[in-house]
Scaffold this motif. Structure first.
Motif, PDB file in Angstrom:
ATOM      1  N   LEU A 195       0.820  -1.221   0.000  1.00  0.00           N
ATOM      2  CA  LEU A 195       0.000   0.000   0.000  1.00  0.00           C
ATOM      3  C   LEU A 195       0.851   1.268   0.000  1.00  0.00           C
ATOM      4  O   LEU A 195       0.669   2.131  -0.855  1.00  0.00           O
ATOM      5  CB  LEU A 195      -0.981  -0.030   1.178  1.00  0.00           C
ATOM      6  N   PRO A 196       1.818   1.397   0.932  1.00  0.00           N
ATOM      7  CA  PRO A 196       2.622   2.625   0.885  1.00  0.00           C
ATOM      8  C   PRO A 196       3.400   2.790  -0.415  1.00  0.00           C
ATOM      9  O   PRO A 196       3.543   3.910  -0.900  1.00  0.00           O
ATOM     10  CB  PRO A 196       3.581   2.499   2.077  1.00  0.00           C
ATOM     11  N   LEU A 197       3.858   1.694  -0.993  1.00  0.00           N
ATOM     12  CA  LEU A 197       4.648   1.824  -2.219  1.00  0.00           C
ATOM     13  C   LEU A 197       3.781   2.109  -3.446  1.00  0.00           C
ATOM     14  O   LEU A 197       4.274   2.621  -4.439  1.00  0.00           O
ATOM     15  CB  LEU A 197       5.479   0.550  -2.451  1.00  0.00           C
ATOM     16  N   SER A 198       2.488   1.771  -3.377  1.00  0.00           N
ATOM     17  CA  SER A 198       1.627   2.053  -4.526  1.00  0.00           C
ATOM     18  C   SER A 198       0.827   3.328  -4.315  1.00  0.00           C
ATOM     19  O   SER A 198       0.012   3.708  -5.159  1.00  0.00           O
ATOM     20  CB  SER A 198       0.685   0.871  -4.790  1.00  0.00           C
ATOM     21  N   LEU A 199       1.046   4.031  -3.202  1.00  0.00           N
ATOM     22  CA  LEU A 199       0.290   5.253  -2.904  1.00  0.00           C
ATOM     23  C   LEU A 199       0.391   6.313  -4.002  1.00  0.00           C
ATOM     24  O   LEU A 199      -0.615   6.959  -4.313  1.00  0.00           O
ATOM     25  CB  LEU A 199       0.735   5.815  -1.555  1.00  0.00           C
ATOM     26  N   PRO A 200       1.578   6.491  -4.628  1.00  0.00           N
ATOM     27  CA  PRO A 200       1.626   7.483  -5.709  1.00  0.00           C
ATOM     28  C   PRO A 200       0.601   7.185  -6.797  1.00  0.00           C
ATOM     29  O   PRO A 200      -0.042   8.109  -7.312  1.00  0.00           O
ATOM     30  CB  PRO A 200       3.043   7.364  -6.251  1.00  0.00           C
ATOM     31  N   GLY A 201       0.432   5.909  -7.144  1.00  0.00           N
ATOM     32  CA  GLY A 201      -0.539   5.531  -8.169  1.00  0.00           C
ATOM     33  C   GLY A 201      -1.955   5.784  -7.699  1.00  0.00           C
ATOM     34  O   GLY A 201      -2.815   6.241  -8.465  1.00  0.00           O
ATOM     35  N   ILE A 202      -2.224   5.487  -6.423  1.00  0.00           N
ATOM     36  CA  ILE A 202      -3.558   5.718  -5.867  1.00  0.00           C
ATOM     37  C   ILE A 202      -3.887   7.204  -5.883  1.00  0.00           C
ATOM     38  O   ILE A 202      -4.973   7.621  -6.307  1.00  0.00           O
ATOM     39  CB  ILE A 202      -3.639   5.165  -4.418  1.00  0.00           C
ATOM     40  N   ILE A 203      -2.904   8.005  -5.462  1.00  0.00           N
ATOM     41  CA  ILE A 203      -3.136   9.452  -5.409  1.00  0.00           C
ATOM     42  C   ILE A 203      -3.348  10.017  -6.811  1.00  0.00           C
ATOM     43  O   ILE A 203      -4.277  10.794  -7.054  1.00  0.00           O
ATOM     44  CB  ILE A 203      -1.956  10.156  -4.705  1.00  0.00           C
ATOM     45  N   ALA A 204      -2.505   9.576  -7.755  1.00  0.00           N
ATOM     46  CA  ALA A 204      -2.642  10.068  -9.125  1.00  0.00           C
ATOM     47  C   ALA A 204      -4.016   9.684  -9.689  1.00  0.00           C
ATOM     48  O   ALA A 204      -4.713  10.517 -10.281  1.00  0.00           O
ATOM     49  CB  ALA A 204      -1.538   9.493 -10.005  1.00  0.00           C
TER      50      ALA A 204
END
Lengths: 355, 288
Positions: free
Chosen positions: B204-213
């Motif tokens: 989850l923390p490592l994919s957060l940029p994708g989630i935010i984008a």
């Protein structure tokens, strides 16, 4: 704490047998090397011990308890990856504390253990850095310390020093061995680098095509290889094929295919076809002449390495190498005649025919 | 010297056309709209004078504030739905499916992009009713089936918008999930983490940029959407987006429409500013 028993472990992927009836016992506190070319199954074996690969058949025991059905996170292992696999979003301290943190240990205990680990791998003061702010050698030490953090019963290392350059690798070999000794932790590591295997291991298993070819102490395997593959993979070997004539006076007499005669201390029944292995450094440049264990030919080329000259000569249709110490004396050059001799104690009868 | 000059020339020629295009087609009209929003009437239809009345209208008339709130809730709901459907799909695409199948599945995800938005929205009107193809088939097979009639309601808007924006979320999440080294999962497992812990502490923390984008690409346009609410929403159709549209197409009050648009833009910037510290902290650690 920390013995590992593998009993007839087999794993197939389609038509390939990645592991073929592997049986091994690794003692508590042992530094055990799995050595072999790529595709020999050594990594699959390590991953089976870790729990990422489920064997089709066979048993894996840790401290006598079967673990085939124990998931990775309950196996109590420490695993170090070739690419280190440090968590990029966590700093060094958080990386080291990860194992204890997921076990819900108290914060004070984690902090104390992390300090201890930073001291162990000499990274005091680097705790707040992110992995990308560390050099390759430092990342390697963090990865090792992280694998040790929970005091696992077995430490598994996958090509632990593969990503480092030569000088750093030699330095880390010494450090790794020192830490392993100090902690007395059972350690199993995978490598394709024979020198690394020889330097680090208490014992080595040479693997080939999913099978264990030979197990033993580095020195024992080097001096007494069992098979052509083992003889060639760990160091270099000159191979000779011939027929056993007789056994007398503690020596076995073998008539080679070209008619020359060699003797060995190894025993074999008369009439048997055998393959002999002699290490290049166990062969000496000798005075020309007839007699047992004297092989004559012409030097095809020479390789100067500084401390020694490796002389290549064609014999029985195979290239053989003679490792001549560069002691200042005259040495034959390419195109000149060479007679090489060896001691019967240094000729090893292999169990399989040379290909 | 010459190489630097040549480099700068190359940069100018490569990036120049795109920026000129943006300037001509986006920034200039936007600037014009900003100017309009401070005028009493559109310069095209009368003699304008400077005024703040339109902005005052937004903050004093309840209909605008209420519908701005509804639009924000709509944006939030659609974003959450897109993440709920899109993130697991992105995970499967990034980690489970391989090679040719992955390409085929990605193509299916992108398909809504290639269909006309209006056609896509209207086609939902035939699905979300008991009298459409699916509704009739369902009731033919199972006479006692519950009604699937949700046309002309808020849920219908959610369905249409989630369908439209799901590809953005799948693609942004896919990219960031695919960038995570698989051995990190194994490392976490070997250190004793359960699957839940692996997800919460590593994936989850490592994919957060994708989630935010993905969330930003969804939330902002959904907040201003007007087509889906109007076609699918029935009595629930009124949103800030449709109010703005009305000013341009029905009331012909361009200055008020422009002012409402800029209030929405301001709200978006405000939200971004609020979340920026969180976004920056997470994106920093990951981009290595």
């Amino acid at each position: 704490m920390g013995s590992v028993d593998l009993q007839s472990v087999t794993k197939t992927y389609g038509a390939t047998r990645a592991l073929d009836e592997v049986t091994l016992t690794i003692a508590e506190g042992e530094f055990f090397g799995l050595l072999g070319p790529s595709g020999c199954g050594k990594t699959t074996l390590l991953r089976a011990i870790a729990g990422f690969v489920t064997p089709d058949s066979g048993r894996i025991l840790m401290d006598g308890q079967p673990v085939e059905r124990v998931p990775v996170n309950r196996r109590d292992i420490g695993l170090m990856f070739q690419n280190y696999a440090l968590f990029p979003h966590l700093n060094v301290r958080e990386n080291l504390g990860f194992g204890l943190s997921v076990r819900h240990r108290p914060k004070a205990e984690i902090a104390a253990r992390v300090e201890e680990l930073l001291r162990l791998v000499r990274l005091e003061g680097f705790g707040e850095r992110k992995p990308r702010e560390l050099s390759g050698g430092q990342q390697q030490r963090v990865a090792l310390a992280r694998a040790l953090a929970t005091n696992p019963r077995v430490l598994l290392l996958d090509e632990p020093l593969g990503a480092l350059d030569k000088n750093l690798r030699e330095e880390m070999q010494i450090e790794l061995k020192q830490i392993q000794r100090e902690l007395g932790i059972t350690t199993i590591f995978v490598t394709h680098d024979q020198e690394e295997a020889l330097t680090l291991s208490d014992r080595i298993a040479i693997m080939r095509a999913g099978r264990v070819e030979q197990i033993g102490a580095p020195r024992a395997i080097y001096e007494r290889p069992a098979t052509v593959f083992a003889a060639n993979f760990l160091g270099a070997a000159n191979l000779f094929t011939g027929m056993v004539e007789a056994r007398e006076g503690g020596l076995t007499r073998v008539r080679l295919e070209d008619g020359s005669l060699v003797t060995t201390r190894d025993e074999a029944a008369p009439g048997r076809q055998v393959t002999l292995a002699v290490r290049p450094e166990k062969m000496q440049v000798a005075a020309p002449g007839e007699g047992p264990n004297r092989l004559s030919g012409t030097v095809s080329h020479e390789v100067f390495t500084g401390t020694a000259v490796i002389l290549r000569m064609d014999f029985q249709g195979r290239a053989i190498s003679v490792f001549a110490q560069n002691d200042g004396g005259p040495l034959p050059r390419a195109g000149e005649a060479l007679t090489a001799a060896f001691d019967p104690a240094n000729a090893v009868i292999l169990t399989d025919p040379a290909g | 010297m010459t190489t630097t000059a040549a480099r700068n020339r190359a940069i100018l020629w490569l990036a120049g056309p795109a920026y000129l295009w943006l300037l001509a087609t986006v920034l200039l009209p936007l600037a014009a709209m900003l100017y309009f929003s401070f005028l009493t009437v559109s310069p095209l239809s009368g003699t304008p004078e400077f005024t703040l009345a339109h902005y005052r209208t937004f903050f004093t008339q309840e209909v605008y504030l209420v519908n701005a709130g509804r639009s924000m809730m709509l944006g939030l709901h659609v974003t959450l739905l897109c993440l709920a459907f899109g993130y697991p799909a992105a995970w499967v695409l990034a980690r489970v499916i391989k090679n040719r199948w992955r390409e085929a599945m990605l193509l299916l995800v992108v398909l809504p992009f290639w269909s006309n938005g209006l056609v896509r929205t209207f086609s939902w009107t035939m699905v979300l009713t008991d009298y459409g193809l699916i509704g009739r088939a369902l009731h033919a097979v199972w006479p006692g089936a519950p009604s699937i009639e949700i046309m002309n309601s808020y849920p219908a808007i959610l369905v249409g918008l989630t369908h439209a924006y799901l590809p953005y979320v799948v693609l942004t999440c896919y990219v960031s999930l695919q960038g995570i080294n698989p051995s990190l999962t194994e490392a976490a497992r070997s250190l004793g983490a359960s699957w839940g812990q692996v997800f919460l502490r590593v994936i989850l923390p490592l994919s957060l940029p994708g989630i935010i984008a993905g969330a930003m690409l969804t939330f902002v346009p959904v907040m201003g959407s007007f087509m889906e609410p109007r076609i699918l929403g029935g009595t629930q159709a009124i949103m800030l987006g449709t109010l703005i549209e009305n000013q341009f197409t029905a009331a012909f009050n361009w200055p008020l429409g422009a002012a409402l648009g800029f209030v929405m833009l301001g709200a978006v910037f405000l939200l971004m500013a609020l979340f920026w510290p969180l976004i920056r902290r997470h994106v920093q650690g990951v981009a290595a």
